[in-house]
Design a protein around this motif. Structure first.
Motif, mmCIF file in Angstrom:
data_model
loop_
_atom_site.group_PDB
_atom_site.id
_atom_site.type_symbol
_atom_site.label_atom_id
_atom_site.label_comp_id
_atom_site.label_asym_id
_atom_site.label_seq_id
_atom_site.Cartn_x
_atom_site.Cartn_y
_atom_site.Cartn_z
ATOM 1 N N ALA A 164 0.827 -1.205 0.000
ATOM 2 C CA ALA A 164 0.000 0.000 0.000
ATOM 3 C C ALA A 164 0.863 1.257 0.000
ATOM 4 O O ALA A 164 0.564 2.242 -0.692
ATOM 5 N N ALA A 165 1.941 1.239 0.764
ATOM 6 C CA ALA A 165 2.830 2.402 0.830
ATOM 7 C C ALA A 165 3.556 2.621 -0.492
ATOM 8 O O ALA A 165 3.789 3.772 -0.899
ATOM 9 N N ALA A 166 3.915 1.534 -1.161
ATOM 10 C CA ALA A 166 4.689 1.648 -2.404
ATOM 11 C C ALA A 166 3.942 2.424 -3.470
ATOM 12 O O ALA A 166 4.568 3.092 -4.312
ATOM 13 N N ALA A 167 2.611 2.371 -3.449
ATOM 14 C CA ALA A 167 1.819 3.117 -4.435
ATOM 15 C C ALA A 167 2.022 4.622 -4.309
ATOM 16 O O ALA A 167 1.719 5.379 -5.233
ATOM 17 N N HIS A 168 2.545 5.071 -3.168
ATOM 18 C CA HIS A 168 2.787 6.492 -2.916
ATOM 19 C C HIS A 168 4.285 6.802 -2.821
ATOM 20 O O HIS A 168 4.674 7.869 -2.332
ATOM 21 N N GLY A 169 5.134 5.852 -3.260
ATOM 22 C CA GLY A 169 6.569 6.083 -3.189
ATOM 23 C C GLY A 169 7.130 6.006 -1.789
ATOM 24 O O GLY A 169 8.183 6.587 -1.499
ATOM 25 N N LEU A 170 6.446 5.252 -0.897
ATOM 26 C CA LEU A 170 6.852 5.144 0.498
ATOM 27 C C LEU A 170 7.113 3.669 0.843
ATOM 28 O O LEU A 170 6.785 2.772 0.082
ATOM 29 N N PHE A 171 7.691 3.439 2.020
ATOM 30 C CA PHE A 171 7.837 2.074 2.499
ATOM 31 C C PHE A 171 7.799 2.050 4.023
ATOM 32 O O PHE A 171 8.002 3.078 4.688
ATOM 33 N N TYR A 172 7.499 0.869 4.562
ATOM 34 C CA TYR A 172 7.490 0.643 6.011
ATOM 35 C C TYR A 172 8.778 -0.109 6.333
ATOM 36 O O TYR A 172 9.021 -1.198 5.814
ATOM 37 N N LYS A 189 19.798 0.375 9.650
ATOM 38 C CA LYS A 189 19.762 1.767 9.213
ATOM 39 C C LYS A 189 18.493 2.479 9.657
ATOM 40 O O LYS A 189 18.530 3.650 10.036
ATOM 41 N N TYR A 190 17.358 1.784 9.620
ATOM 42 C CA TYR A 190 16.072 2.442 9.836
ATOM 43 C C TYR A 190 15.422 2.127 11.185
ATOM 44 O O TYR A 190 14.375 2.676 11.498
ATOM 45 N N GLY A 191 16.036 1.266 11.965
ATOM 46 C CA GLY A 191 15.496 0.974 13.282
ATOM 47 C C GLY A 191 14.516 -0.180 13.274
ATOM 48 O O GLY A 191 14.023 -0.621 12.237
ATOM 49 N N VAL A 192 14.210 -0.680 14.475
ATOM 50 C CA VAL A 192 13.273 -1.784 14.639
ATOM 51 C C VAL A 192 11.858 -1.229 14.729
ATOM 52 O O VAL A 192 11.614 -0.034 14.540
ATOM 53 N N THR A 193 10.904 -2.083 15.032
ATOM 54 C CA THR A 193 9.494 -1.679 15.025
ATOM 55 C C THR A 193 9.240 -0.473 15.916
ATOM 56 O O THR A 193 8.467 0.426 15.556
ATOM 57 N N ARG A 226 10.632 6.077 -0.254
ATOM 58 C CA ARG A 226 11.419 4.999 -0.840
ATOM 59 C C ARG A 226 12.724 5.582 -1.388
ATOM 60 O O ARG A 226 12.709 6.609 -2.068
ATOM 61 N N PRO A 227 13.866 4.957 -1.105
ATOM 62 C CA PRO A 227 15.152 5.498 -1.567
ATOM 63 C C PRO A 227 15.188 5.656 -3.086
ATOM 64 O O PRO A 227 14.676 4.810 -3.825
ATOM 65 N N ILE A 228 15.792 6.729 -3.516
ATOM 66 C CA ILE A 228 15.856 7.024 -4.944
ATOM 67 C C ILE A 228 16.701 5.991 -5.684
ATOM 68 O O ILE A 228 16.466 5.695 -6.861
ATOM 69 N N GLN A 229 17.676 5.402 -4.984
ATOM 70 C CA GLN A 229 18.530 4.378 -5.588
ATOM 71 C C GLN A 229 18.857 3.324 -4.539
ATOM 72 O O GLN A 229 18.948 3.617 -3.351
ATOM 73 N N THR A 230 19.062 2.104 -4.988
ATOM 74 C CA THR A 230 19.558 1.026 -4.125
ATOM 75 C C THR A 230 20.613 0.254 -4.903
ATOM 76 O O THR A 230 20.393 -0.120 -6.061
ATOM 77 N N GLY A 233 19.826 5.429 -1.231
ATOM 78 C CA GLY A 233 19.838 6.886 -1.249
ATOM 79 C C GLY A 233 20.578 7.409 -2.463
ATOM 80 O O GLY A 233 21.011 6.664 -3.341
ATOM 81 N N TYR A 234 20.730 8.733 -2.512
ATOM 82 C CA TYR A 234 21.378 9.358 -3.664
ATOM 83 C C TYR A 234 22.827 8.904 -3.826
ATOM 84 O O TYR A 234 23.356 8.859 -4.931
ATOM 85 N N GLY A 235 23.464 8.575 -2.735
ATOM 86 C CA GLY A 235 24.867 8.156 -2.808
ATOM 87 C C GLY A 235 25.065 6.659 -2.751
ATOM 88 O O GLY A 235 26.139 6.190 -2.348
#
Length: 450
Positions: free
Chosen positions: A117-125, A152-156, A212-216, A279-281
């Motif tokens: 659901a989040a991906a449809a808006h360019g987001l992620f959990y 990198k993003y932490g736990v729940t 969502r990161p611009i690059q992976t 990310g960008y880098g």
């Protein structure tokens, strides 16, 4: 009529069939209860949970909350005299705000469904357990689940802003807030997350989403042995790179994946490290990462595109299913300081040799959280004999290295024997006192966690 029967008879969505009771009696931990619960109540709304807990409190019936049943510490195991409160039918995403980057969901929603659901808006959990396709948000909250992205993003706990929780007596508690910051009062939101269903039953969660990161950039690295892979992971951290994913698998686990998937990873090395930067880098960080690991590596393979990257990630995600084809699996969950990874792998190999227990290893190498997995025959116990002895030795190994009994799976029933050694008398006394404030009758998930 027994107290359990009175509760079940008063519930619209209750079942006492053998199949439902058997299914609800345990999780993916490998733990097998000696008896079955008295019945299962399937909650469909928050009111169902409120009514269940009010009746349970009035009749003093022990209640075991259950999500998708993917837990790995027997935290949702249930036995005779207990009633399971199954939350798997509460699967609505109630609200998703792409501007504020939040989602409000019911506890039975699967982790992967939130991300879809989040991906449809360019987001992620961000919390991303290996079981993302089958684990529920409620269970993730109960255990403070982590996963591959948590370094990198932490736990729940870092991604849950607010909760609605039904207390053991049926009262509704709201914790947290929808703002990113807030320090009014004690942090009951954080207290609930990781409490393993012992303080209340989550019926709604407000989740923090991220862009969502611009690059992976993805790279798979092969090593002559797991010790070299562990040293490489430490070198990455020392190089001040913050990968979004850094997953390590040992040779025996690679063999199991190859057998299940028809791949040839084991032929390329004795250990495997999956690394992603984002990310960008992303590409620049990947260059630094590769430079850090080259003194230890046999070879590496950069993902050429998204499909290639997904295939490399699948190697890690398929580890547990591959082992489950071999027998009963007990997935352990120790954590050590990141600079002790090589030491802990050496210790695990020693435990495997002198106990005769088969141990397969994967690790979230960026945060020092290891999952040594014991595999026994399907009819062999994991709660006694050599398997339990190996589990105990794993904990004491982690403790000697400055680590912990559990990084993200929780204590449940399987790890209570070693709580005293890690927490000490004062901490245990205070935690049990807190539990008693919420649940003076001791009816909510009895015997679990503490």
């Amino acid at each position: 009529m027994t107290a359990s029967a009175a509760l079940l008879n008063a519930s619209a969505n209750a079942s006492t069939t053998h199949d439902d009771r058997l299914r609800a009696s345990t999780d993916r931990s490998g733990y097998v209860p000696s008896t079955l619960p008295d019945g299962v109540i399937y909650a469909e709304t928050a009111d169902d949970v409120v009514n269940t807990m009010k009746l349970a409190s009035a009749h003093q019936v022990p209640v075991v909350p259950r999500g998708a049943g993917t837990g790995l510490a027997a935290g949702a195991a249930a036995k005779a005299g207990e009633v399971v409160l199954d939350m798997s039918r509460m699967t609505r995403i109630l609200h998703l705000d792409p501007v504020e980057q939040i989602a409000v969901v019911e506890p039975g929603v699967l982790n992967a469904a939130v991300n879809a659901a989040a991906a449809a808006h360019g987001l992620f959990y961000a919390p991303d357990p290996a079981s993302t396709a089958i684990c529920s948000i409620g269970g993730n909250i109960a255990t403070n689940a982590g996963g591959m992205l948590c370094a990198k993003y932490g736990v729940t706990r870092e991604s849950v802003l607010a909760l609605r929780v039904v207390l053991p007596d049926g009262r509704m508690l709201r914790t947290g807030r929808e703002t990113i910051k807030g320090v009014t009062g004690y942090d009951l939101n954080a207290l609930m997350i990781g409490s393993e269903g012992t303080l209340g039953v989550v019926v709604e969660a407000t989740l923090r989403l991220r862009p969502r990161p611009i690059q992976t950039a993805t790279v798979a690295v092969y090593f002559p042995d797991v010790a070299a892979a562990a040293r490489a992971a430490s070198a990455i951290i020392a190089a001040r790179v913050q990968p979004s994913v850094l997953e390590l698998m040992d040779g025996p686990t690679l063999e199991a994946v190859d057998a299940a998937q028809g791949t040839n990873h084991r032929a390329r090395g004795g250990a495997f490290l999956l690394a992603q930067t984002d990310g960008y880098g992303a590409a620049l960080e990947q260059d630094v990462l590769i430079e850090a690991i080259q003194p230890f590596a046999s070879s590496y393979e950069k993902a050429a595109d998204t499909e290639h990257a997904d295939a490399l990630v699948a190697t890690r995600r398929e580890a547990i299913p591959a082992l489950e084809r071999m027998g009963r699996v007990s997935i352990c969950d120790i954590g050590v300081p990141r600079n002790r990874l090589a030491d802990v792998f050496a210790g695990l190999e020693d435990i495997c040799r002198h106990t005769g227990v088969r141990i397969f290893n994967v690790a979230h190498a960026a945060d020092g959280n290891l999952h040594p997995m014991i595999v026994v025959d399907p009819d062999e116990s994991i709660t006694e004999g050599p398997a339990k002895a190996a589990l105990a030795e794993m904990f004491y190994l982690a403790k000697r290295l400055g680590g912990t009994l559990t990084g993200e799976h929780g204590v449940g029933l399987l790890k209570r024997d070693w709580l005293q050694d890690e927490l000490g008398d004062i901490s245990l006394e205070l935690q049990r006192s807190i539990r008693n404030v919420f649940d003076p009758l001791g009816i909510l998930n009895p015997g679990k966690a503490i």
